[in-house]
Design a protein around this motif. Sequence first.
Motif, mmCIF file in Angstrom:
data_model
loop_
_atom_site.group_PDB
_atom_site.id
_atom_site.type_symbol
_atom_site.label_atom_id
_atom_site.label_comp_id
_atom_site.label_asym_id
_atom_site.label_seq_id
_atom_site.Cartn_x
_atom_site.Cartn_y
_atom_site.Cartn_z
ATOM 1 N N PRO A 1 0.679 -1.279 0.119
ATOM 2 C CA PRO A 1 -0.102 -0.077 -0.025
ATOM 3 C C PRO A 1 0.831 1.366 -0.010
ATOM 4 O O PRO A 1 0.433 2.424 -0.486
ATOM 5 N N ASN A 2 1.997 1.318 0.475
ATOM 6 C CA ASN A 2 2.808 2.318 0.349
ATOM 7 C C ASN A 2 3.070 2.981 -0.879
ATOM 8 O O ASN A 2 3.473 3.894 -1.113
ATOM 9 N N ASN A 3 3.189 1.770 -1.756
ATOM 10 C CA ASN A 3 3.521 2.348 -3.154
ATOM 11 C C ASN A 3 2.482 2.285 -4.013
ATOM 12 O O ASN A 3 2.542 2.246 -5.339
ATOM 13 N N VAL A 4 1.261 2.439 -3.562
ATOM 14 C CA VAL A 4 -0.065 2.723 -4.249
ATOM 15 C C VAL A 4 -0.252 4.095 -4.271
ATOM 16 O O VAL A 4 -0.692 4.745 -3.486
ATOM 17 N N ASP A 5 -0.439 4.727 -5.652
ATOM 18 C CA ASP A 5 -0.703 6.000 -5.675
ATOM 19 C C ASP A 5 -2.020 6.306 -6.009
ATOM 20 O O ASP A 5 -2.415 7.094 -6.907
ATOM 21 N N LEU A 6 -2.724 5.801 -5.366
ATOM 22 C CA LEU A 6 -4.466 6.068 -5.254
ATOM 23 C C LEU A 6 -4.854 6.533 -3.953
ATOM 24 O O LEU A 6 -4.131 6.036 -3.061
#
Length: 600
Positions: free
Chosen positions: A153-158
């Motif tokens: 989730p830290n790499n999800v840009d949503l």
Amino acid sequence: MRNIYLLFLLMTTIPGITLAGIAETAHNLSSSGQFTVKSNTEDRICIFCHTPHASAPDSPLWNRSSTGVYIDYLSSTTHADAGTMSSSSVLCLSCHDGTIALGNIGRPGTITDLSTTYITDRALLGTDLSDDHPVSIIYNPTLLNTDPDLVHPNNVDLPLRNNELHCSSCHDAHENIHPPFLHKSTTNGDLCVTCHMPRPEGAGTAWIWSNSSHATSTATPQGTNPWSERKPEWTGLTVQANACMNCHTPHNAATPERLIKGIEEDTCYLCHNGTVAQTDIQTEMQKIYHHPVEIALNDEHSARTENPLMMPWHVECEDCHNPHASFSEAPMISFNPTNPMGGGHSVAPAVNGSMIGVTGIDANGNFKQEADFEYEVCFKCHGVPGKSACDNQRCSTADSYNMVRADGVYNIRDKVNSGNPALVSYHPIVENDPSNNSEVPSLRNDIPLTTFSGQIYCSDCHSSNTSPAAGGLGPAGPHGSIHQGIMAQTYDIDPASSTTLSNDLCFKCHDSGNLFTDQSFPHTEHVVAENLGCVNCHDPHGSASNRHLINFLTSSNIGGQIRTITGTGDYLEPTWLDTGVHNGSCWLDCHGTVHNGFDY
């Protein structure tokens, strides 16, 4: 002036909102709206969702309520815990579940000319969300322990509000730059792969989604449009551009689990009917002998989560092909009959790109998360420990002829596994049979196989009658054939009274000239004079009775005629005694002749 003030207040208190963007979208239900559904009396744009005073407790300043009771998405491949349904997702659903009219708002009350107008068509999700992408779920690092094919989730840009995934994670209700109101385009799978990583970490090193045909193919429809359910402005021109949307749909999926847009094989046929993909698999599956993918299975079928050792017996496209991994590669054949010494084929028995990333059962009967060899995929149905060749029964051809073998062994893995202590001889599928090497003079010398190291694929024999295994240009593999047993070439069990038995499949590797000069055995007398098939004496997979695949077909029922091979003399069962190289004696009663110690 009051209206302008309210709009300015909303625009400055709700991040990311621009009035111009909303005004040009279908979410502008005011009299200034550019779409069919709009009010003729209300000129305020934001009022349909927001109000600066006396709003609902849900942020941001919500002006609607919902009474919907929802059925959540459920699948064996998701393990997310439920989030807070009363949060932002339910705000979107207050229109999109179809339970409340568009004009039924909190303040200043009902907008009369929309008081009986509800969401319709593709925008209507209803209260049954089992066929929609899950919302109001917790998406945090803990979820990766059970769903490793998700991006951290830290790499999800949503937007993941409070570590939860909601409608607003994918959709931006105020901008329609990427229809339908998406933060990112679905082209090339951009939106989907933001969260989904279709190659789980640690699952293998030989494949990755971005190299698969569904992610790279530039094929375009040459006939029926496989993406007709999508609006033109949402649809790409190629398989690559449509990516995930070739097979999946995020809302109102026909197959809810895993959001498949149709029944599994029907979804595959949208492209694999010759209109997009180069080969027509659908036609192969309609041939008289085929793998029965059309037999209905429960919707929860998922090759990813099934253990072949325990799963209900079935076959579906996904059992042999991983749609996130598959790519085009030279067919799994040992050679092409029309050009035996030519290239253009894979190396037996390794899987090629069409089967990469598929589960299997190894030669010892153990489950494998990813098969390395073609036979391991076949063993998922035909080699399950303790079962017959097709679950607890014979496969269709053997069953229809009531075929009984002398050794009574029908599990295919048991018949080709060199580690089986009961096995005497076997075709070189799992490995070459060194004990048989000195006594196979019939092997053709114009093919790239040797008696000492050659191995073959299952699909050298079991394949389409138009496939490269048959010397054709049709689809490779055992999808369907006009020959029983899904054979690439003729392998007759018994001829009609006016025909000659054909053993073309055997002569694909074995030299008929050698056999019919009787260098190792009087084949001419049996095959030509008596019109007997190879199947009567030889077991094409292996034998727990004799060398040279000798495993007599002791009984069969051909068109109502019972054919038997029985023992004679001191032998109750049909018996062949090996007395040396190219020598032996038979004790049996076969094709009307008693072989009471016949020496060969």
